[in-house]
Structure formats: C-alpha cells, structure tokens
Design a protein around this motif. Sequence first.
Motif, short mmCIF file in Angstrom:
data_model
loop_
_atom_site.label_atom_id
_atom_site.label_comp_id
_atom_site.label_asym_id
_atom_site.label_seq_id
_atom_site.Cartn_x
_atom_site.Cartn_y
_atom_site.Cartn_z
N ALA A 147 -14.58 33.15 11.93
CA ALA A 147 -14.13 34.06 11.28
C ALA A 147 -15.01 35.36 11.20
CB ALA A 147 -13.93 33.97 9.56
N ASN A 148 -16.47 35.14 11.23
CA ASN A 148 -17.23 36.33 11.20
C ASN A 148 -17.14 36.99 12.67
OD1 ASN A 148 -18.67 35.92 8.84
ND2 ASN A 148 -19.82 34.42 9.50
N ASP B 289 -5.33 39.58 17.51
CA ASP B 289 -6.43 38.52 17.38
C ASP B 289 -6.61 38.12 15.72
OD1 ASP B 289 -7.03 38.80 20.20
OD2 ASP B 289 -7.91 40.74 19.61
N VAL B 290 -6.71 39.13 14.85
CA VAL B 290 -6.78 38.65 13.48
C VAL B 290 -5.47 37.94 13.12
CG1 VAL B 290 -6.78 39.54 11.02
CG2 VAL B 290 -8.11 40.52 13.08
N ARG C 58 -5.73 34.36 11.44
CA ARG C 58 -5.04 34.01 10.01
C ARG C 58 -4.30 32.93 9.94
NH1 ARG C 58 -2.91 38.91 9.34
NH2 ARG C 58 -4.67 40.02 8.84
N LEU C 59 -3.28 33.12 11.11
CA LEU C 59 -2.22 31.62 10.89
C LEU C 59 -2.99 30.54 11.23
CD1 LEU C 59 0.67 33.57 13.02
CD2 LEU C 59 0.30 33.21 10.36
N ARG C 60 -3.81 30.45 11.98
CA ARG C 60 -4.62 29.18 12.24
C ARG C 60 -5.53 28.89 11.05
NH1 ARG C 60 -9.20 29.59 16.62
NH2 ARG C 60 -10.61 29.09 14.87
N GLU C 61 -5.85 29.67 10.31
CA GLU C 61 -6.71 29.22 9.07
C GLU C 61 -5.68 28.89 7.98
OE1 GLU C 61 -10.45 31.43 7.89
OE2 GLU C 61 -8.87 32.67 7.98
N ILE C 62 -4.39 28.86 8.14
CA ILE C 62 -3.44 28.73 6.83
C ILE C 62 -3.69 27.28 6.33
CG2 ILE C 62 -1.13 28.21 6.19
CD1 ILE C 62 -0.54 31.18 7.44
N PRO C 63 -3.70 26.04 7.06
CA PRO C 63 -3.81 24.94 6.81
C PRO C 63 -5.26 24.56 5.91
CG PRO C 63 -3.01 24.65 8.89
CD PRO C 63 -3.34 25.95 8.61
#
Length: 311
Positions: free
Chosen positions: A115-116, A126-127, A131-136
Amino acid sequence: MELKAFALFSLLFGAGLAIQFDRLANSERRTFLLLRRLAVLLVFGVIHLCLIWNGDILTEYALAGFIVLPFLFGPRWLLTLAALASLALYLAMQAFPPAGLFPGRTAIWRDVMDANRIYATGGFLDVLAFRLREIPLIASLHAFVFLRTIGLFLVGALAWRSGILQNARGLLVIALPAICLGAALLYFGIEPLGNILLALGYGAAILFIASFGRGKRLLGWAAPLGRMAFTNYVAQSLIFGWIFYGYGLGLFGRLGITQALAIGIAVYVGQVLFSAWWLRHYRYGPIEWLWRTLMYGALQPMLLSRVEGVQ
C-alpha cells in the motif's frame, strides 16, 4: 475519536431510517420505496468501494439496513430485544474472535508495504487494481463490526420511536451517565463497550445542547454539513484520493500527524462553508438529490424558491 464517530453515524442512520419509515406510514409503497432506497445506497456503496476508496461504509450500511428494516414493523420491545442481542453478540466476538476471520500478521504487513508503494506512486489503474485486491482484507474488518452496526441502527431507531430525541431532560439523563461510565470502561481497557457508551453520551449531549435556542445557534454552523452528509462523505474520498494517491499529489505515507490533521481540518472547514452556500440555493446536496430521485423514481425539486431562501 474514530470508533465513536463510526458509532454516532450508525445511530444517526438508524434513526433516519425509522423517521422515513414512520413518515411513509400512509403510503402503500412504503416498503417498496425503502427497499429501493437501500438498494440505491448499495449501488452507490459498491461504486465508491471499487472506484474511489475501499474504506467505504455505505455498502455495509445498505446491507445492515435490509436486516433492520423488517424490525421497524414490530413493537418497541422487539427493537430493544434485537438491539441488545446484536450488541451482546458483537461484544462476545470482541472477547472471543472467530478463528480464521482475520489474515495473519505476515499477510497484513505485506499489504501495508504494498500500500505504501502503490498508493503513493501508482497511476489510477494501479491503485484501482490494488484497491480491489485489498477488498477481502477490508471485508474481514466489516464482518467484525457488522453486528455492532445492526445493533446501533436498532438503538437509533428505538431512540426515535421512544421520543427520547425530542426530550431534553431525557437526553441529559442519558448523556451524563453514558459519558462517565464509558470513560471509566475505557480507563480499565474495556474499549468495545466503552466506545459505544461514549458515542451515546456524546450524541445525547449534543442534542441536549441543541434543544435550547442558544445551543442551536452555537451548533448551527454544523447543520448544513449534516444535511449534506452523503455528498460530503463522497467528496472527502475524492479530495483525499487526489491528495494521497499517486495519480494526484502522492502523499500517502509521507505526512506526519500534524500535517495530516491540518489538511483534514482545512478540508472540513471548506466543506462547512460550501455546504452553507449550497443550501442557500438548493433543497438538497447533489448526491442527496440523486438518491432521493432514484428512490421515488421521479425528479425531485432542487432549486429553492425565493420565499424558502429568505426563510
């Protein structure tokens, strides 16, 4: 502050849902309209979650609203029982977290490092992908507080139904003990319950102050901001996305607490001024107007008449 703000927002949303439910009592389309209102909120939430900021709360609120809505057809004792059951289960989960609900420390640390890098330097695509990968990962946090959201929705609805929101003496009776007990619980490290009680106490204290003419004038600057809460919420995501993400200024992870607080206050003050100006000309905030229009399936009046503007 943070968990009390979340709790206050949940209480307000529950009260708002109950107010609309009661005001539509004479409409044969009441259930349909409220279901459509929540469905539209869910669509807004998914768009916000995927395209703007995955810390979205709208999706959770829409799903919680679908669960709470049937209880509004019941008596107050049913709302009370459901609220107590939801909050008791939430508190039990804090003491005994379900196994496998959260990812391990290694996975969390890896996500923070990515994330950093990506949020601070990545382009929009890219963001978006990250962002979609972080949803779980984000979803596990929502699951952890979902019962609290439902419980506080029900408490907010019960506060409206009981008439306590219009009773200054009753608000004071709630505010003082809730703040004192909540602070004591936090002092002894019992944060989940302490946060809820402090949120109740703060909310009751603000309403108590606003129940008097002088208090209403003192807090009146915040009324336009609250009437446009949906618009301001999404606007903050867009503004801070531009400030922090790589496709904007790329300041993610690069600011200290003082700098970040200064930016937050500046944006907040700007929204206070903008909301007051907007509502001198229009009935609703832009997103509030769109939400209302989609709920009723007909264009809602937007411009204020001259008489309304003067009033």
